[in-house]
Scaffold this active site. Structure first.
Site, mmCIF file in Angstrom:
data_model
loop_
_atom_site.group_PDB
_atom_site.id
_atom_site.type_symbol
_atom_site.label_atom_id
_atom_site.label_comp_id
_atom_site.label_asym_id
_atom_site.label_seq_id
_atom_site.Cartn_x
_atom_site.Cartn_y
_atom_site.Cartn_z
ATOM 1 N N HIS A 33 0.845 -1.195 0.000
ATOM 2 C CA HIS A 33 0.000 0.000 0.000
ATOM 3 C C HIS A 33 0.881 1.246 0.000
ATOM 4 C CE1 HIS A 33 -4.004 -1.843 1.687
ATOM 5 N NE2 HIS A 33 -3.595 -2.442 0.585
ATOM 6 N N GLU B 273 0.971 3.865 1.802
ATOM 7 C CA GLU B 273 1.521 4.304 3.090
ATOM 8 C C GLU B 273 2.724 3.452 3.501
ATOM 9 O OE1 GLU B 273 -1.648 3.504 2.308
ATOM 10 O OE2 GLU B 273 -3.057 4.262 3.796
ATOM 11 N N CYS C 183 -2.161 -0.350 7.438
ATOM 12 C CA CYS C 183 -1.372 0.880 7.359
ATOM 13 C C CYS C 183 -1.482 1.694 8.640
ATOM 14 C CB CYS C 183 -1.813 1.693 6.148
ATOM 15 S SG CYS C 183 -1.446 0.858 4.586
ATOM 16 N N CYS D 136 -6.028 1.940 5.918
ATOM 17 C CA CYS D 136 -6.647 0.678 6.321
ATOM 18 C C CYS D 136 -6.020 0.208 7.650
ATOM 19 C CB CYS D 136 -6.428 -0.381 5.239
ATOM 20 S SG CYS D 136 -4.729 -0.973 5.138
HETATM 21 ZN ZN LIG Z 1 -3.418 0.275 3.682
#
Ligand SMILES: [Zn+2]
Length: 198
Positions: free
Chosen positions: A102, A104, A135, A132
């Site tokens: 992801h 991040e 993260c 999410c």
């Molecule tokens: Zn994430």
């Protein structure tokens, strides 16, 4: 506090396609910025003469655009420390065959490598969409000082939308949070991606 802050160079296309997901972009050369008043958002923690959050979010949106061009879910993130971008990321799950890739996470990894420390206590993370659970957990592990994000994620957001990992009452580390920064544009790029896939 007399730290000097400067703005990202948004005039150039600084995000080149990465040969290696952790080594792209590097640290940007930053241009001086006229002093701009900030602090009108519902947040805490920003120094008085810091560039406005919107400037960094523009760069995160630029990163999201890279994901979009690569056919990935268009989310972008930048890690900022003392007025400098020290990490950038955009979703690379498909390209890297990596469920953890992801925006991040990639930005945090690059930031850690840049400063030579897994703790990023002086850093802020700007991301286009509410993080999410994975993260958000990484932000806590990194001891990020401040999180700024664009649109809420009603399906997976782990700041407030679905679960609360950031600033969970039983976790020690507290993160200053500001949401809704360039939220319309952040959501728009995501919605158009999913609309085009149907
Ligand atoms: Zn994430």
């Amino acid at each position: 506090m007399s730290r000097k802050f400067s703005a990202p160079d948004l005039s150039s296309d600084s995000c080149k396609p990465p040969p290696n997901p952790l080594k792209y972009c590097g640290v940007s050369i930053l241009l001086p910025l006229p002093k701009t008043p900030v602090g009108d958002g519902p947040t805490t923690g920003e120094p008085p003469n810091a560039p406005p959050d919107e400037l960094w979010m523009e760069e995160a949106l630029r990163c999201a655009q890279r994901a979009l061009e690569a056919g990935e879910v268009p989310v972008g993130a930048v890690a900022v420390c003392e007025g400098r971008i020290i990490g950038r990321g955009w979703n690379r799950n498909i390209a890297s065959s990596d469920p953890t890739a992801h925006a991040e996470i990639i930005a945090l990894r690059e930031a850690g490598a840049t400063v030579g420390n897994h703790r990023l206590e002086e850093c802020e993370l700007f991301v286009t969409i509410e993080p999410c659970a994975m993260c958000a957990g990484a932000l806590v592990h990194a001891r990020i000082r401040r999180l700024v994000y664009g649109a809420d994620d009603p399906k997976a957001g782990a700041v407030r939308s679905v679960v609360q990992i950031v600033n969970h009452p039983q976790l020690n580390h507290k993160i200053a949070v500001r949401s809704g920064v360039l939220a319309g544009r952040s959501a728009e790029v995501l919605q158009s991606f999913f609309k085009n896939r149907r």
